[in-house]
Design a protein around this motif. Structure first.
Motif, PDB file in Angstrom:
ATOM      1  N   PRO A   1      44.916  43.915  32.729  1.00  0.00           N
ATOM      2  CA  PRO A   1      45.412  45.287  32.900  1.00  0.00           C
ATOM      3  C   PRO A   1      44.591  46.027  33.945  1.00  0.00           C
ATOM      4  N   ARG A   2      45.267  46.693  34.850  1.00  0.00           N
ATOM      5  CA  ARG A   2      44.590  47.354  35.953  1.00  0.00           C
ATOM      6  C   ARG A   2      45.066  48.789  36.092  1.00  0.00           C
ATOM      7  N   MET A   3      44.370  49.517  36.908  1.00  0.00           N
ATOM      8  CA  MET A   3      44.797  50.862  37.279  1.00  0.00           C
ATOM      9  C   MET A   3      44.352  51.080  38.705  1.00  0.00           C
ATOM     10  N   ALA A   4      45.319  51.258  39.584  1.00  0.00           N
ATOM     11  CA  ALA A   4      44.956  51.518  40.969  1.00  0.00           C
ATOM     12  C   ALA A   4      44.774  53.013  41.150  1.00  0.00           C
ATOM     13  N   THR A   5      43.708  53.383  41.810  1.00  0.00           N
ATOM     14  CA  THR A   5      43.504  54.801  42.085  1.00  0.00           C
ATOM     15  C   THR A   5      43.976  55.127  43.486  1.00  0.00           C
ATOM     16  N   GLY A   6      44.106  54.120  44.303  1.00  0.00           N
ATOM     17  CA  GLY A   6      44.591  54.351  45.665  1.00  0.00           C
ATOM     18  C   GLY A   6      45.241  53.068  46.103  1.00  0.00           C
ATOM     19  N   TYR A   7      45.216  52.789  47.375  1.00  0.00           N
ATOM     20  CA  TYR A   7      45.865  51.584  47.849  1.00  0.00           C
ATOM     21  C   TYR A   7      44.852  50.486  48.090  1.00  0.00           C
ATOM     22  N   THR A   8      43.796  50.499  47.266  1.00  0.00           N
ATOM     23  CA  THR A   8      42.796  49.457  47.316  1.00  0.00           C
ATOM     24  C   THR A   8      43.100  48.485  46.190  1.00  0.00           C
TER      25      THR A   8
ATOM     26  N   ALA B   1      39.829  47.667  36.823  1.00  0.00           N
ATOM     27  CA  ALA B   1      40.231  47.458  35.434  1.00  0.00           C
ATOM     28  C   ALA B   1      40.793  48.737  34.838  1.00  0.00           C
ATOM     29  N   TYR B   2      41.787  48.571  33.955  1.00  0.00           N
ATOM     30  CA  TYR B   2      42.362  49.711  33.247  1.00  0.00           C
ATOM     31  C   TYR B   2      41.414  50.062  32.117  1.00  0.00           C
ATOM     32  N   THR B   3      41.121  51.331  31.971  1.00  0.00           N
ATOM     33  CA  THR B   3      40.125  51.707  30.972  1.00  0.00           C
ATOM     34  C   THR B   3      40.750  52.194  29.675  1.00  0.00           C
ATOM     35  N   GLY B   4      42.076  52.299  29.631  1.00  0.00           N
ATOM     36  CA  GLY B   4      42.742  52.744  28.411  1.00  0.00           C
ATOM     37  C   GLY B   4      42.740  51.654  27.348  1.00  0.00           C
ATOM     38  N   ASN B   5      43.303  51.976  26.196  1.00  0.00           N
ATOM     39  CA  ASN B   5      43.311  51.043  25.068  1.00  0.00           C
ATOM     40  C   ASN B   5      44.584  50.202  25.102  1.00  0.00           C
ATOM     41  N   VAL B   6      44.542  49.134  25.858  1.00  0.00           N
ATOM     42  CA  VAL B   6      45.693  48.262  25.999  1.00  0.00           C
ATOM     43  C   VAL B   6      45.269  46.856  25.627  1.00  0.00           C
ATOM     44  N   THR B   7      46.065  46.169  24.819  1.00  0.00           N
ATOM     45  CA  THR B   7      45.747  44.787  24.452  1.00  0.00           C
ATOM     46  C   THR B   7      46.905  43.888  24.856  1.00  0.00           C
TER      47      THR B   7
ATOM     48  N   THR C   1      39.940  45.068  27.197  1.00  0.00           N
ATOM     49  CA  THR C   1      39.078  45.743  28.160  1.00  0.00           C
ATOM     50  C   THR C   1      38.448  44.704  29.066  1.00  0.00           C
ATOM     51  N   THR C   2      38.968  44.593  30.230  1.00  0.00           N
ATOM     52  CA  THR C   2      38.388  43.676  31.203  1.00  0.00           C
ATOM     53  C   THR C   2      37.082  44.293  31.694  1.00  0.00           C
ATOM     54  N   PRO C   3      36.185  43.467  32.154  1.00  0.00           N
ATOM     55  CA  PRO C   3      34.930  44.018  32.659  1.00  0.00           C
ATOM     56  C   PRO C   3      35.186  45.028  33.766  1.00  0.00           C
ATOM     57  N   GLY C   4      34.324  45.947  33.917  1.00  0.00           N
ATOM     58  CA  GLY C   4      34.491  46.972  34.950  1.00  0.00           C
ATOM     59  C   GLY C   4      34.526  46.346  36.333  1.00  0.00           C
ATOM     60  N   SER C   5      34.993  47.097  37.272  1.00  0.00           N
ATOM     61  CA  SER C   5      35.099  46.609  38.639  1.00  0.00           C
ATOM     62  C   SER C   5      33.746  46.074  39.098  1.00  0.00           C
ATOM     63  N   THR C   6      33.771  44.866  39.639  1.00  0.00           N
ATOM     64  CA  THR C   6      32.511  44.249  40.019  1.00  0.00           C
ATOM     65  C   THR C   6      32.406  44.150  41.527  1.00  0.00           C
ATOM     66  N   ALA C   7      32.706  45.246  42.193  1.00  0.00           N
ATOM     67  CA  ALA C   7      32.610  45.248  43.646  1.00  0.00           C
ATOM     68  C   ALA C   7      31.211  44.810  44.061  1.00  0.00           C
TER      69      ALA C   7
END
Ligand SMILES: Cc1cc2nc3c(=O)[nH]c(=O)nc-3n(C[C@H](O)[C@H](O)[C@H](O)COP(=O)(O)OP(=O)(O)OC[C@H]3O[C@@H](n4cnc5c(N)ncnc54)[C@H](O)[C@@H]3O)c2cc1C
Ligand SMILES: *[C@@H]1O[C@H](CO)[C@@H](O)[C@H](O)[C@H]1NC(C)=O
Ligand SMILES: *[C@@H]1O[C@H](CO)[C@@H](O)[C@H](O)[C@H]1NC(C)=O
Ligand SMILES: *[C@@H]1O[C@H](CO)[C@@H](O)[C@H](O)[C@H]1NC(C)=O
Ligand SMILES: *[C@@H]1O[C@H](CO)[C@@H](O)[C@H](O)[C@H]1NC(C)=O
Ligand SMILES: *[C@@H]1O[C@H](CO)[C@@H](O)[C@H](O)[C@H]1NC(C)=O
Ligand SMILES: *[C@@H]1O[C@H](CO)[C@@H](O)[C@H](O)[C@H]1NC(C)=O
Ligand SMILES: *[C@@H]1O[C@H](CO)[C@@H](O)[C@H](O)[C@H]1NC(C)=O
Ligand SMILES: *[C@@H]1O[C@H](CO)[C@@H](O)[C@H](O)[C@H]1NC(C)=O
Ligand SMILES: *[C@@H]1O[C@H](CO)[C@@H](O)[C@H](O)[C@H]1NC(C)=O
Ligand SMILES: *[C@@H]1O[C@H](CO)[C@@H](O)[C@H](O)[C@H]1NC(C)=O
Length: 825
Positions: free
Chosen positions: A97-104, A108-114, A221-227
């Motif tokens: 699960p993801r959430m794009a904030t822009g066109y990058t 990871a999506y931070t909401g409660n989704v399974t 909850t996937t791990p946070g963005s690991t840029a």
């Protein structure tokens, strides 16, 4: 076959096999309702009769040599919505699960989704990936998804046949080249079934595939963005060559500035993050049928650039779309060329920058770059069905024809053949009209694939810039002691980041700078409102159907993407369909919004992506009041918006409503040739009002890609009170001696039309101001001591060898890739 959002309506209506779909999946027995794209991608949803938070989804996405990914988004565009992505990892399917904030690349999506897979529908075979899963918590009722009580919802899908960067990492970067990307609307009732609970019970966290291999259960909850921070372990070297002017960014403004400065004989270094865009500047991406032409050059291909085969045209670490290639936005845009009207400057630009003050600069610019509404050398216009139909439709409501390049101040109730920055049948602009003039000069150097990280500053003095080169090494390049200048021209989406990394901006942004960047101590920070108040034109799409079936015949998109021999041979002579960009008619008008009494202009950019329909891309332009702030994300590497910059004020909403009310009346006239449609392509109900129509069409909202104002020019220096300005009227950053910004960032206001013309006119004006600080003028060779050769030994003695840029590194974010859609802004 490739698609983009810009041509979604076209594809949805013309590709017969594509469209809404009800089906029962053989593998699971689940009945889905969803969408098939006509080429191999299917998305299906199944819902309970009384939904609350959960649904079942099935993604069937094509793979090539076992590689690719498929996803779908709970909204019409990529940014701001829950996005579920699936890809193969060996024989297993990874769900993320993801959430794009822009066109990058979306984080990871931070909401409660399974996401819990249903085994029988989750597998890889030789042609496809199939992912079937319980999507628990996916109906959020928030703006990132839809509400359980809704009857319709809009979704988007994207897929690629290129592998993700690291299939084992659930937060991996997605590959950039999408094979398909589009949006579709759904009647949710079709997805509802009394059997839902039985199907949902098939979802198990650990299970086996049909082939007997264990799948990886995906976690909510996937791990946070690991840029990964850019490597700074390599020592930073210091160049032993200095320059009078270093310009950071070779886009629309940067090329104008670099060209004019180099013409004086001063030593000039132009640093561009991307690679070449034309054969003449070193590109090896020529089209198959002409070895001297790249897709960037061809006007008719600009709507399809994202799928034209050129590598990496867009920045991948910015809040919204921007060009990261030589030419910048000017190389990737849709060539609209709207000469600014006087009021565009007169309203909000500071003294010294009013229409009369910029007149000379404007004349200088337009004499080199006249543009055209008749680009074909044979003086014919091609594919004029839309123009003929729409000009008569508008004419019945008092609109009259205008020549926008000759009469820029007529912007109320006028329509025109689209004005384009096309010269000699090819994309025009400063890559063609400023760069060649100086490229042979010994005092000019262009360095591509070179990413400016920060200005090297001590107090008020900037001694140079730190750059990251293609091989990841860092170098400091200095300006001439005591007189040199650094000019940032990286664009509205990227110049703010360079300023933050240089210790300039709001303290909370400077604290967010990654530790890999050598940062000044807080005592050296300059508190200016960098990023604050960014503005853009919103675009909503209105479609109209022809009343008499057969009256409007649209060309198939292959006429542009895979031209026939007639088109090609005409193009070789500077004529024909390919010398025209994609638009077929523009109109302008204005509306006074009742709530604040302010006048706002609107632009319509029109074409016919499929037969018997007309598409209006409707922008609210000069006068709009919505804005947002551009900030660093949690990694400090990407820019993002704090909230959408579009339609935040009642007055801006009323501007749309005002025009839509007029359009409803026009379409309702007994002699109207066109009928108004809703976002899903069905006819608008009789008696619909503007509020209801806008509510429906809001789902089509896209960025205008005309961002301005992230480093505003003005007399109101923030350091002395509540000012909003970052640069003074010489374009110099407040609190510095020799750091300047010349790009769309400094514009204190949005113009009435697309931005490239005003951006380059303002750049011409800025050069006048910067040269005047050194007692010089545009076009005049520098006096005695300013001869570049003496200052920059060795520079430009030979032409810079051009590098090939296939897969070249993209600076800070390295190989960060992203989904893209293309706007015909
Ligand atoms: C998809 C799209 C469509 C558009 N359509 C139109 C249109 O049809 N008509 C129109 O008038 N306008 C259009 N625009 C807007 C127009 O192109 C921009 O307003 C204009 O290009 C802005 O010019 P600029 O110089 O401020 O920035 P840009 O043109 O974006 O140039 C910035 C340059 O800096 C480089 N850069 C960025 N970061 C760094 C760094 N750290 N170091 C070195 N270099 C860096 C970039 O690679 C780029 O070359 C469109 C824009 C986009 C994105
Ligand atoms: C692979 O699976 C998909 C989805 O079930 C199916 O449409 C496709 O035909 C399959 N391919 C082969 C070669 O069996
Ligand atoms: C997350 O959602 C599940 C249902 O999908 C629910 O049982 C659980 O309580 C939620 N957790 C939180 C922290 O909201
Ligand atoms: C639908 O649900 C949302 C909350 O999820 C609520 O705000 C809204 O008022 C509801 N609409 C209707 C028509 O019931
Ligand atoms: C899907 O099924 C619904 C009935 O549940 C029907 O009204 C609709 O037309 C169907 N759509 C397609 C594309 O077959
Ligand atoms: C199961 O996975 C292993 C390793 O991932 C692979 O070598 C094997 O071929 C797979 N088995 C089947 C039946 O696909
Ligand atoms: C899922 O989460 C559990 C507990 O947090 C963890 O042990 C497991 O490794 C995770 N699985 C994946 C695939 O990330
Ligand atoms: C910065 O400038 C100050 C004052 O001019 C000087 O004392 C100091 O050495 C400089 N620092 C660096 C790192 O150059
Ligand atoms: C319009 O005409 C085309 C053929 O010219 C036909 O295929 C199509 O069904 C017609 N559409 C309507 C709505 O009559
Ligand atoms: C517009 O139409 C909607 C839906 O039909 C209705 O609720 C609303 O009151 C109307 N607004 C005006 C201003 O007429
Ligand atoms: C710069 O330094 C390099 C390496 O030390 C040297 O080879 C080169 O000649 C120098 N160039 C100039 C112009 O001094």
């Amino acid at each position: 076959m490739f698609k983009s959002l810009a041509i979604w309506l076209a594809s949805a209506l013309t590709v017969s096999a594509a469209g809404a779909l009800n089906y029962t999946d053989d593998n699971t027995g689940i009945s889905f309702s969803g969408y098939f794209d006509g080429e191999g991608y299917t998305i299906g949803l199944a819902m309970p009769e009384n939904p609350s938070t959960d649904l079942i989804a099935q993604i069937v996405s094509p793979l090539k040599d076992g590689e690719g990914w498929g996803g779908f988004d709970f909204g019409v565009s990529m940014a701001g919505y829950l996005l579920i992505v699936a890809w193969p990892n060996g024989d297993d399917v990874v769900l993320s699960p993801r959430m794009a904030t822009g066109y990058t690349t979306p984080s990871a999506y931070t909401g409660n989704v399974t996401l819990t897979p249903i085994a029988d529908g989750t597998f890889i075979n030789s042609t496809h990936l199939s992912a079937t899963f319980l999507c628990a918590g996916c109906i959020t009722g928030n703006s990132d998804s839809f509400s359980a009580n809704e009857t319709n919802a809009v979704f988007a899908y994207a897929y690629s046949t290129t592998a993700v960067t690291d299939p084992t990492d659930s937060s991996t970067e997605l590959s950039y080249h999408t094979a398909g990307y589009s949006a579709f609307g759904m009647t949710l009732a079709y997805a509802k079934s009394a059997d839902y609970d039985t199907w949902a019970a098939m979802a198990k966290t650990t299970t086996t595939t049909p082939s007997g291999n264990t799948t990886i259960p995906s976690n909510s909850t996937t791990p946070g963005s690991t840029a990964t921070p850019s490597p700074t372990s390599q020592p930073t070297t210091i160049s032993n060559v200095t320059y009078d002017y270093i310009i950071g960014g070779g886009g629309a403004a940067g090329l104008v500035v670099a060209g004019r400065l180099a013409e004086t004989g001063a030593s000039v270094l132009l640093l561009e993050r991307g690679g070449p865009s034309t054969v003449a500047t070193g590109s090896d991406e020529a089209v198959s049928w002409n070895s001297s032409i790249t897709p960037y050059d061809i006007p008719a291909m600009d709507y399809y650039l994202a799928s034209s085969g050129v590598s990496s045209p867009y920045c991948t670490d910015t809040a919204s779309m921007a060009g990261c290639v030589l030419g910048g936005g000017g190389a990737v845009n849709a060539m609209m060329y709207v000469k600014p009207q006087d009021v565009d400057f007169n309203d909000k630009w500071p003294a010294g920058w009013k229409a009369d003050d910029v007149r000379k600069a404007s004349d200088r610019f337009f004499s080199r770059n006249p543009g055209s509404d008749m680009p074909s050398a044979d003086h014919k216009r091609y594919d004029q069905g839309t123009y003929n139909l729409l000009s008569s439709f508008l004419g019945k409501d008092g609109f009259s024809p205008v020549k926008p390049l000759e009469e820029p101040n007529r912007k109320v109730d006028v329509f025109a053949h689209p004005p384009w920055l096309v010269e000699n049948g090819l994309r025009g602009g400063p890559v063609k009209t400023y760069l060649p003039q100086v490229q042979g000069l010994s005092n000019f150097k262009l360095s591509m694939n070179t990413n400016v990280i920060r200005a090297v500053r001590n107090g008020t003095w900037v001694s140079g810039v730190e750059v990251e080169k293609q091989d990841g090494t860092h170098e400091i390049i200095r300006v001439t002691p005591n007189s040199g200048k650094v000019i940032l021209a990286a664009g509205t989406m990227s110049t703010p980041r360079i300023l933050f990394y240089s210790g300039i901006g709001p303290a909370d942004q400077l604290k967010a700078v990654p530790s890999t960047v050598k940062m000044l101590s807080p005592s050296q920070w300059i508190d200016l409102p960098v990023g604050e108040g960014v503005k853009d034109h919103p675009i909503i799409t209105v479609t109209l159907g022809t009343k008499n079936n057969g009256t409007l015949t649209a060309l198939d998109e292959t006429a542009f993407t895979a031209p026939d021999n007639t088109s090609i041979s005409m193009f070789d002579r500077g004529s024909g369909l390919l010398t025209q960009s994609g638009q077929r008619l523009n109109f302008w008008t204005s509306v006074v919004s009742p709530s604040d009494g302010k006048t706002r202009f609107l632009q319509g950019t029109c074409n016919s992506p499929s037969s018997n329909m007309v598409r209006i891309k409707l922008y609210v332009t000069h006068g709009l009041t919505s804005s947002s702030n551009l900030v660093l994300d949690s990694t400090g590497e990407l820019t993002q918006f704090t909230h959408d910059p579009w339609l935040q004020t009642q007055g801006d909403i009323e501007a749309y409503e005002g025009f839509l009310a007029r359009l409803i009346a026009m379409a309702g006239r007994p002699d109207s040739t066109l009928t108004l449609q809703l976002a899903d392509g069905t006819d608008a109900p009789a008696g619909i009002n503007a509020t209801a129509l806008l509510a429906d069409l809001r789902s089509t909202l896209t960025p205008g890609d005309h961002f301005v104002g992230t480093a505003k020019m003005g007399p109101d220096d923030r350091r002395r009170g509540n000012g909003t300005a970052v640069v003074d009227d010489d374009t110099r950053v407040y609190g510095t001696d020799n750091l300047f910004v010349v790009d769309a960032s400094i514009h204190p206001d949005l113009p009435t039309g697309n931005t490239q013309a005003i951006v380059m006119v303002a750049a011409e004006r800025a050069v006048e101001r910067i040269l005047a600080l050194d007692g010089m003028a545009v076009g005049q060779p520098a006096a005695g001591n300013r001869t570049g050769a003496g200052k920059a030994p060795g520079v430009g003695a030979k032409r810079v060898p051009f590098r090939q840029c296939r897969g070249c590194a993209r600076g800070l974010a390295g190989r960060r890739h992203a989904l893209k859609d293309l706007h015909d802004a």
